[in-house]
Design a protein around this motif. Structure first.
Motif, PDB file in Angstrom:
ATOM      1  N   ALA A 350       0.812  -1.214   0.000  1.00 29.45           N
ATOM      2  CA  ALA A 350       0.000   0.000   0.000  1.00 29.45           C
ATOM      3  C   ALA A 350       0.844   1.262   0.000  1.00 29.45           C
ATOM      4  CB  ALA A 350      -0.934  -0.003   1.207  1.00 29.45           C
ATOM      5  N   ASP A 351       1.935   1.256   0.754  1.00 30.49           N
ATOM      6  CA  ASP A 351       2.770   2.447   0.830  1.00 30.49           C
ATOM      7  C   ASP A 351       3.452   2.731  -0.515  1.00 30.49           C
ATOM      8  OD1 ASP A 351       2.405   3.198   3.629  1.00 30.49           O
ATOM      9  OD2 ASP A 351       3.447   1.334   4.083  1.00 30.49           O
ATOM     10  N   LEU A 352       3.887   1.666  -1.175  1.00 29.80           N
ATOM     11  CA  LEU A 352       4.493   1.838  -2.494  1.00 29.80           C
ATOM     12  C   LEU A 352       3.438   2.291  -3.498  1.00 29.80           C
ATOM     13  CD1 LEU A 352       6.806   1.626  -4.505  1.00 29.80           C
ATOM     14  CD2 LEU A 352       6.312  -0.827  -4.730  1.00 29.80           C
ATOM     15  N   LEU A 353       2.247   1.711  -3.438  1.00 28.48           N
ATOM     16  CA  LEU A 353       1.182   2.103  -4.367  1.00 28.48           C
ATOM     17  C   LEU A 353       0.831   3.577  -4.183  1.00 28.48           C
ATOM     18  CD1 LEU A 353      -0.923   1.476  -6.505  1.00 28.48           C
ATOM     19  CD2 LEU A 353      -2.443   0.640  -4.685  1.00 28.48           C
ATOM     20  N   SER A 354       0.743   4.008  -2.929  1.00 26.48           N
ATOM     21  CA  SER A 354       0.442   5.409  -2.643  1.00 26.48           C
ATOM     22  C   SER A 354       1.516   6.326  -3.232  1.00 26.48           C
ATOM     23  CB  SER A 354       0.338   5.625  -1.133  1.00 26.48           C
ATOM     24  OG  SER A 354       0.142   6.988  -0.828  1.00 26.48           O
ATOM     25  N   LYS A 355       2.763   5.931  -3.067  1.00 26.72           N
ATOM     26  CA  LYS A 355       3.890   6.709  -3.588  1.00 26.72           C
ATOM     27  C   LYS A 355       3.838   6.764  -5.121  1.00 26.72           C
ATOM     28  CE  LYS A 355       8.994   6.716  -3.547  1.00 26.72           C
ATOM     29  NZ  LYS A 355       9.255   6.369  -4.949  1.00 26.72           N
ATOM     30  N   LEU A 356       3.546   5.622  -5.744  1.00 29.53           N
ATOM     31  CA  LEU A 356       3.514   5.559  -7.204  1.00 29.53           C
ATOM     32  C   LEU A 356       2.351   6.366  -7.779  1.00 29.53           C
ATOM     33  CD1 LEU A 356       4.389   1.789  -7.759  1.00 29.53           C
ATOM     34  CD2 LEU A 356       5.816   3.774  -8.320  1.00 29.53           C
ATOM     35  N   ILE A 357       1.208   6.347  -7.108  1.00 28.27           N
ATOM     36  CA  ILE A 357       0.070   7.131  -7.599  1.00 28.27           C
ATOM     37  C   ILE A 357       0.430   8.610  -7.616  1.00 28.27           C
ATOM     38  CG2 ILE A 357      -2.251   7.958  -6.994  1.00 28.27           C
ATOM     39  CD1 ILE A 357      -2.920   5.091  -6.150  1.00 28.27           C
ATOM     40  N   LYS A 358       1.078   9.072  -6.573  1.00 25.67           N
ATOM     41  CA  LYS A 358       1.460  10.486  -6.513  1.00 25.67           C
ATOM     42  C   LYS A 358       2.439  10.814  -7.647  1.00 25.67           C
ATOM     43  CE  LYS A 358       1.749  14.210  -3.394  1.00 25.67           C
ATOM     44  NZ  LYS A 358       1.124  14.653  -2.148  1.00 25.67           N
ATOM     45  N   GLU A 359       3.424   9.948  -7.866  1.00 28.22           N
ATOM     46  CA  GLU A 359       4.415  10.168  -8.928  1.00 28.22           C
ATOM     47  C   GLU A 359       3.791  10.036 -10.310  1.00 28.22           C
ATOM     48  OE1 GLU A 359       7.424   7.287  -8.148  1.00 28.22           O
ATOM     49  OE2 GLU A 359       8.230   8.338  -6.383  1.00 28.22           O
ATOM     50  N   ASN A 360       2.982   9.010 -10.483  1.00 30.03           N
ATOM     51  CA  ASN A 360       2.422   8.731 -11.808  1.00 30.03           C
ATOM     52  C   ASN A 360       1.307   9.689 -12.204  1.00 30.03           C
ATOM     53  OD1 ASN A 360       4.195   6.648 -12.290  1.00 30.03           O
ATOM     54  ND2 ASN A 360       2.809   5.049 -11.547  1.00 30.03           N
ATOM     55  N   THR A 361       0.726  10.361 -11.232  1.00 26.57           N
ATOM     56  CA  THR A 361      -0.249  11.396 -11.561  1.00 26.57           C
ATOM     57  C   THR A 361       0.416  12.489 -12.383  1.00 26.57           C
ATOM     58  OG1 THR A 361      -1.589  10.974  -9.586  1.00 26.57           O
ATOM     59  CG2 THR A 361      -1.826  13.128 -10.610  1.00 26.57           C
ATOM     60  N   VAL A 362       1.631  12.846 -12.001  1.00 28.03           N
ATOM     61  CA  VAL A 362       2.400  13.848 -12.740  1.00 28.03           C
ATOM     62  C   VAL A 362       2.773  13.316 -14.117  1.00 28.03           C
ATOM     63  CG1 VAL A 362       4.530  15.199 -12.796  1.00 28.03           C
ATOM     64  CG2 VAL A 362       3.298  14.902 -10.637  1.00 28.03           C
ATOM     65  N   LYS A 363       3.302  12.096 -14.164  1.00 30.10           N
ATOM     66  CA  LYS A 363       3.724  11.503 -15.435  1.00 30.10           C
ATOM     67  C   LYS A 363       2.546  11.318 -16.386  1.00 30.10           C
ATOM     68  CE  LYS A 363       7.590   9.133 -13.190  1.00 30.10           C
ATOM     69  NZ  LYS A 363       8.121   7.847 -12.704  1.00 30.10           N
ATOM     70  N   TYR A 364       1.419  10.913 -15.842  1.00 32.49           N
ATOM     71  CA  TYR A 364       0.211  10.753 -16.654  1.00 32.49           C
ATOM     72  C   TYR A 364      -0.235  12.106 -17.208  1.00 32.49           C
ATOM     73  CZ  TYR A 364      -4.754   9.790 -17.661  1.00 32.49           C
ATOM     74  OH  TYR A 364      -5.994   9.688 -18.247  1.00 32.49           O
ATOM     75  N   SER A 365      -0.191  13.129 -16.356  1.00 23.55           N
ATOM     76  CA  SER A 365      -0.581  14.480 -16.786  1.00 23.55           C
ATOM     77  C   SER A 365       0.306  14.989 -17.908  1.00 23.55           C
ATOM     78  CB  SER A 365      -0.523  15.444 -15.596  1.00 23.55           C
ATOM     79  OG  SER A 365      -1.430  15.077 -14.577  1.00 23.55           O
ATOM     80  N   GLU A 366       1.563  14.568 -17.881  1.00 23.65           N
ATOM     81  CA  GLU A 366       2.527  15.007 -18.885  1.00 23.65           C
ATOM     82  C   GLU A 366       2.542  14.111 -20.123  1.00 23.65           C
ATOM     83  OE1 GLU A 366       6.143  15.081 -16.664  1.00 23.65           O
ATOM     84  OE2 GLU A 366       5.709  17.030 -15.730  1.00 23.65           O
ATOM     85  N   GLY A 367       1.735  13.067 -20.126  1.00 25.73           N
ATOM     86  CA  GLY A 367       1.648  12.182 -21.278  1.00 25.73           C
ATOM     87  C   GLY A 367       2.782  11.185 -21.402  1.00 25.73           C
ATOM     88  N   GLN A 368       3.503  10.924 -20.290  1.00 26.48           N
ATOM     89  CA  GLN A 368       4.670  10.046 -20.366  1.00 26.48           C
ATOM     90  C   GLN A 368       4.318   8.580 -20.616  1.00 26.48           C
ATOM     91  OE1 GLN A 368       7.792  10.492 -17.436  1.00 26.48           O
ATOM     92  NE2 GLN A 368       7.306  12.652 -17.105  1.00 26.48           N
ATOM     93  N   PHE A 369       3.048   8.206 -20.392  1.00 22.63           N
ATOM     94  CA  PHE A 369       2.647   6.818 -20.625  1.00 22.63           C
ATOM     95  C   PHE A 369       2.039   6.619 -22.018  1.00 22.63           C
ATOM     96  CE2 PHE A 369       2.307   7.362 -15.958  1.00 22.63           C
ATOM     97  CZ  PHE A 369       3.259   6.431 -15.579  1.00 22.63           C
ATOM     98  N   GLY A 370       2.015   7.691 -22.800  1.00 21.65           N
ATOM     99  CA  GLY A 370       1.425   7.585 -24.126  1.00 21.65           C
ATOM    100  C   GLY A 370      -0.089   7.684 -24.095  1.00 21.65           C
ATOM    101  N   VAL A 371      -0.631   8.118 -22.969  1.00 21.45           N
ATOM    102  CA  VAL A 371      -2.068   8.300 -22.799  1.00 21.45           C
ATOM    103  C   VAL A 371      -2.306   9.739 -22.362  1.00 21.45           C
ATOM    104  CG1 VAL A 371      -4.141   7.505 -21.603  1.00 21.45           C
ATOM    105  CG2 VAL A 371      -2.282   5.900 -22.061  1.00 21.45           C
ATOM    106  N   LYS A 372      -3.329  10.374 -22.912  1.00 19.00           N
ATOM    107  CA  LYS A 372      -3.594  11.775 -22.584  1.00 19.00           C
ATOM    108  C   LYS A 372      -4.669  11.913 -21.508  1.00 19.00           C
ATOM    109  CE  LYS A 372      -2.375  13.464 -27.208  1.00 19.00           C
ATOM    110  NZ  LYS A 372      -2.865  14.174 -28.422  1.00 19.00           N
ATOM    111  N   SER A 373      -4.421  12.814 -20.568  1.00 13.95           N
ATOM    112  CA  SER A 373      -5.398  13.115 -19.527  1.00 13.95           C
ATOM    113  C   SER A 373      -6.618  13.795 -20.141  1.00 13.95           C
ATOM    114  CB  SER A 373      -4.773  14.038 -18.474  1.00 13.95           C
ATOM    115  OG  SER A 373      -5.763  14.581 -17.620  1.00 13.95           O
ATOM    116  N   VAL A 374      -7.802  13.472 -19.612  1.00 10.99           N
ATOM    117  CA  VAL A 374      -9.010  14.129 -20.116  1.00 10.99           C
ATOM    118  C   VAL A 374      -9.397  15.336 -19.256  1.00 10.99           C
ATOM    119  CG1 VAL A 374      -9.897  12.023 -21.154  1.00 10.99           C
ATOM    120  CG2 VAL A 374     -10.570  12.608 -18.812  1.00 10.99           C
ATOM    121  N   THR A 375      -8.746  15.482 -18.085  1.00 13.96           N
ATOM    122  CA  THR A 375      -9.087  16.613 -17.202  1.00 13.96           C
ATOM    123  C   THR A 375      -7.930  17.590 -17.027  1.00 13.96           C
ATOM    124  OG1 THR A 375      -8.411  15.508 -15.126  1.00 13.96           O
ATOM    125  CG2 THR A 375     -10.674  15.136 -15.911  1.00 13.96           C
TER     126      THR A 375
END
Length: 417
Positions: A350-375
């Protein structure tokens, strides 16, 4: 593009064990696929049913797209939704979380209401469950969180009501109101938004005639109607009603007499009333008279238009902002969960998942996963809540709900359409 954190392969075998939250299936090609269970806590039949059904439908779309994404990237994962109707009831919500957790589910989208989040937070923390709510907006302190550390498993992809209270207060000022009566839902969410709204109203020099709480389980609105009618008697067009609650506003309006003076004044709602289908179905004519200006967090990208079009093609109508929020939340959560399993060899952390969500929210927002945010760009504060955002202002017209303005959180100004 390949997922950048990479799969670990030794002798051609992907190192991913099977936790209780996973089911391992075999695809048609014979490869192993780890199924990540995701709980979806939504209101399908209560006071937020319009929004809950939208969230259910858009998560079904996201489920398909995420699974296709995993397949195209060669990632041996698949997400599976487990949908539960909480009716926006805190007690029912806790029961649903406990039941799904007993099935091994450790990651949830939702719940929708702040009262629900408050009621499940003890169980969440004790069992190290991670949740992302798309629509819980009460300030953390109103939910009983004293420090960010206590809230590390609870994410919210929406700004708190400190923003919305300012928006409502500025809408009242822009509409020329000098006096208001505030009717509000007596729960964690209603208390928080009412407090923030009243603070802004007073700062804007608007007189509070009365603050009238109501029980979330109310059926007969006649006492509220009578009190409000007495308070508003003799007042002019510079007096209005502010309603802080859910779709029960439709029942309230339907119980008001057609000739009531209450229908001669402007009403202002909030995110619990904006775009409500129930309002149009049960009280449209009265809502048209009072306008029911309602605020809702507003942040969409060009990518949102594609999802909205697909939503409409499936016969679901128009998705609201909170549906778009949960769409992004599903993507961030799924990618983060898969990365967690990759890093731990298949174990839940859970602690790692929480950490990754915080980090990946930024990466997702920036399009680093090849997927675009809708919000748009999702910036989280130290409490894991969305840090800022504008608010759309919707009103009921003869043609239904219409976006009539946007409140800018950085300037406090309203751009009327």
């Amino acid at each position: 593009m390949p997922y950048y954190w990479g799969a670990i392969l030794i002798g051609g075998v992907f190192l991913a064990g099977c936790t209780q939250n996973q089911e391992t299936t075999t695809t048609q090609s014979g490869s192993k696929e780890n199924v990540i269970k995701v709980g979806l806590l939504v209101d399908l039949s209560g006071g937020l049913a319009t929004y809950g059904n939208n969230e259910k439908h858009i998560c079904e779309i996201a489920e398909e797209k995420i699974n296709k994404y995993f397949e195209e990237k060669g990632m041996p994962y698949k997400v599976k939704l487990y949908v539960e109707d909480t009716r926006a009831d805190p007690n029912i919500c806790l029961q649903k979380v406990q039941a799904l957790h007993a099935q091994g589910i450790t990651f949830f989208l939702g719940p929708m209401a702040s009262g629900e989040v408050k009621n499940i937070k003890g169980f969440i923390n004790s069992n190290k469950i991670v949740i992302i709510s798309p629509s819980s907006t009460a300030p953390p302190q109103m939910l009983g969180f004293r420090t960010p550390e206590e809230k590390k498993y609870v994410f919210r992809f929406v700004p708190t009501d400190n923003f919305q209270g300012n928006a409502i207060g500025d809408v009242a000022k822009q509409l020329g109101l000098k006096n208001v009566i505030v009717i509000y839902r007596k729960d964690a969410w209603g208390d928080g938004l009412e407090r923030a709204t009243v603070e802004k109203l007073k700062a804007n020099g608007i007189n509070i005639i009365d603050e009238i709480p109501y029980d979330p389980n109310i059926g007969d609105w006649s006492p509220i109607i009578q009190t409000t009618t007495n308070k508003i008697a003799g007042k002019g067009n510079d007096t209005g009603v502010i309603f802080i609650g859910y779709e029960e506003v439709a029942t309230l309006l339907s119980q008001i007499d057609d000739n009531s003076p209450l229908l001669k004044h402007v009403w202002i709602g909030c995110d619990g009333t904006a775009n409500s289908k129930k309002v149009l179905e049960e009280a449209k004519n009265k809502a048209v008279k009072v306008k029911l200006y309602s605020t809702m967090f507003q942040s969409e990208t060009d990518e949102a238009e594609k999802i909205k079009e697909e939503f409409k093609k499936r016969g679901y109508g128009e998705p609201d902002q909170y549906a778009l929020n949960v769409y992004d939340a599903f993507w961030v959560g799924a990618i983060s969960y898969a990365e967690m399993l990759n890093k731990t060899g298949g174990k839940y952390d859970a602690d790692l998942l929480s950490k990754l969500i915080k980090e990946n929210t930024v990466k997702y927002s920036e399009g680093q996963f090849g997927v675009k945010s809708v919000t748009g760009y999702i910036k989280l504060n130290e409490w894991n809540d969305r840090a800022s955002g504008n608010y759309g202002i919707f009103a009921v017209t003869e043609d239904g709900w219409k976006l009539v303005g946007v409140w800018d959180s950085t300037t406090g100004k309203i751009n009327w359409k």
